[in-house]
Design an enzyme around this catalytic site. Sequence first.
Site, PDB file in Angstrom:
ATOM      1  CD  GLU A   1      -2.815  -1.283   2.198  1.00 10.45           C
ATOM      2  OE1 GLU A   1      -2.575  -1.567   3.274  1.00 10.45           O
ATOM      3  OE2 GLU A   1      -4.057  -0.869   2.125  1.00 10.45           O
TER       4      GLU A   1
ATOM      5  CD  GLU B   1      -3.549  -6.431   3.590  1.00 11.34           C
ATOM      6  OE1 GLU B   1      -3.695  -7.122   2.591  1.00 11.34           O
ATOM      7  OE2 GLU B   1      -2.895  -5.558   3.853  1.00 11.34           O
TER       8      GLU B   1
END
Length: 695
Positions: free
Chosen positions: A104, A124
Amino acid sequence: MAAVKILRDGAVAILEIDNPPVNASAQPVRQGLLDALVACENDPSVAAIVIAGAGRTFTAGGDITEFDHPPREPHLPDVLDRIEASTKPVVTAWHGTAFGGGCEIGVASHARVIAKEGVIALPEVKLGLIPGAGGTQRLPRLCGPIAALDIITTGRTVSAGEALRLGIVDGVADGDVRQAASDLARSLIGEAPRRTSDRAVAAPAPEAWEEAITRVKKAARGRAAPLAALRLVRAAIDLPFATGRAEERRTFLDLVASDESRALRYVFLAERAAGKLPELAGISAAPIGEVAVIGAGTMGSGIAVAFAEAGYRVTVFETSEVALTAGETRIASLHERSLKSGRLSADEAAAQAARLSYTVDLSSVSRADLVIEAVFEEMAVKKTLFEALAPHVKPAALLASNTSYLDIDIMAAMVSGPERFLGLHFFSPAHVMKLLEIVRGRLTSPATLATALAVARRLGKTAVIAGVCEGFIGNRILAKYRAQCEFMLEEGALPAEIDAALEAFGFAMGPFAVQDLAGLDISWARRKRLAATRNPADRDVPLADRLCEMGRFGQKSGRGWYLYDSGKRQADPEIEAMVRAHAATTGRAQRNFTAPDIQMRVLAAIVNEGAKILEEAIAARPSDIDVVLVNGYGFPRWRGGPMFHADRIGLSDIAALAQAAAERDGPAFALSPHLARLTETGSAFAALPSHPVQS
Ligand code: NAD
C-alpha cells in the site's frame, strides 16, 4: 535506532525503512515515515523522495500483534495520504516482498519501481481482513477493478513481470532498484504529482465483472473478508476516492474485531510458534545434504519430490526393480502434474529430476545424512528394514519413520544410536501438504529434533512436535472423532447427514467422504492389528468392516460409504438401508440429529482427546493441536482450530458431551480430567502454559 533513516542521493532523499527482521509497518515505521516526510518537505535541498527498504525485503506487512490492541497513531492510511499529498515526487523502490502495508505504501506513492525478483501482495484476506490503508481504493485505479479484485480477494503474490503488465509499476529494475527509483524520481521533479487517488477507475465490462463476482463468492464460501473486499472494489468504481477510503477504514476496523479474523490471526501466530521449543534454544542443527527415501509408494514418492524440490539430493530405494520402476513412474507423474498446473517450470522439473536417483541396492543409503522409511504400515516390516539398514547407514545419519500410528520407540530399539531416531509424519500428498508431525521418541536427542526442525523449514513445512502414542496428535484425534461419527450411525444418523453437517461447520470434507477418498482398507488393516488388544468394554461399530468385506474400499473401488458410478459422489440407498438395519439391531434409541448436534458431538470428541494429549505431554501446547487439525485434517482455519474454538464457545457444553460419551461408549472415551478441571474452574485452554513434549 530510527526505524526510518534519511539517506541522500543528490537532490533525492531516500527514506529507508529499517525495522528488522522484515520491516513490518509497525508504529515506529509509520511514525518514522511521517517524520521523514515532513523533514523532506521542509528541506529545500530535497527535490524528490524515494521510499526503500533495508535488508532483504521491502516490508513483509503489518505487525499482526498490533491488531489485538487499540490502533496506535499515526495510522497507516493517514501516513499514506500524506505521502500521496506530497508536492515533491515520491517513488517507491520495491524489493524482496512488499506485502500488505508495504504494497500500500507503493500504491500510494506517485510512481513505483520493482526489483526483478521482487513480489507484491495484499494478503490481508488470509487473516480475515482487507487492506486498510487505501489498497482497495488505489489498486483498482492502477490495474483496473477486475485484476485488483483478484489480487485482493485471493491474497496471492504478484511477480515483478505481472505487476508491470498490469500497470501497477512504472518499471522493473534489472540492477539496483533504489538507483532506478532515484533516477525516476529525479525525472519527475517539476511535474505535477501523479496521485493515484486522482485517477478514475476504468469501468469493467459488465459480463467480465459478473464472472469475477461469481468467482469471488464461490471461493469465499461465506467468509466475510473477501465479500467485504468485493464491496469495496465496487465502491472504488462507483464512489469518490474519499468516500471509498472512509468506507474501507470502517470495514477494516469491523473486521479486525471479528471472530473470523481473530481466529485466523491466532492460527497464523500458532503456526509460527509451533516449531519453536524453548528447550532447543542454542542447539544447532546438523547439516543435511543427502536424503534416502525407503519405499516409493504413495508417501515415499511424495516425500522424495518434497526433498528434491527443496534442493536435497535424494536416493530412492525399493525392494525390486518392478517396484522401483513403479516408484519412478509415480514421481515422474507428480512432476508432470506440477508442470501442467504451472507449479513448476520445465527447468525446475529437470533440475529436480537430476537430484533424484533410484536403487535396489541398500548399501547406497550409506551416503545419506537422513534416511526416511515409507514402507508398509507393519511393525515387522519396519523392524526388519531398520535391522537391514544398520550396517549401511552413517553413524551420525538421522533415521526416521513416516509411520501413521506405530511406536517409534520400538523401531528406535533396532538401531544403534536411538537418539538419532524420530518420526517424520508427512501428510498425503507429501510434496503439497504443509503439515509435518515430528515425533519425538523417548530417546530422540534435542540435536536430532533441532535438525528435523531445520529440515522442515527448508521443506517449507509447518512442523509440530508430537510425542509417541498410537496416531500421535492428528491420527489419534481422528480415530476418536471418526468413532463418534460411526456411533451416530447406530443412533439414527446417515453418513451423508453427518458429512453435510460437518461441511456446513466448515470442514473441507465430511469424514465418510474422506474415508472413501483415502481408502477404507487402511483403517481396516489397523483395526485388525489392534483387535487383540481392544477393550471389549469399548463400543465398536462393525459397519466399516462390513463395507470392506463387501470389497467397498471407497473411491478406488467405485464404492464405499458412497457410490461413485458416474465419478460423482452419491448417497447409496443400499448403504443407507444397511445402516438403518444395523442400527435397529443395536437396540439403541433412534433420534433425529440436527446439524449442530452432529457438530458439537464431533467437537467434543476432538477436544476431549486433545485435552488428554496435553495431559500426557504428547503436544506442547493447545495451539499445536489446532495447527495439526487445521493443516492436516480440514478443520476450518477461520474457526482457529478445535481448542481455540472450544475456548470461544465455552467448555461446559463440550465437557458435558464428553461425559455423556464416557458413560455411553466405554473407557477409551473417558472424560479428560484436564478438560473437567478447566471446566470446573472456568478456565480455558489458552491459559495453559506450554511444556516440553515427552514420550
Ligand atoms: P504404499 O503401499 O503406497 O507404499 C509402500 C511402498 O513400500 C511400496 O512401494 C513397497 O514396495 C515398499 N516397500 C515395502 N517394503 C519395503 C522394504 N522393506 N524396503 C523398501 N520398500 C519397501 O504405502 P503408503 O501409503 O505410501 O504408506 C507408507 C507409510 O506411510 C506407512 O507407514 C503409512 O502408514 C504411512 N503414511 C501413509 C499415509 C497415506 O495417506 N497413505 C499418510 C501418512 C503416512
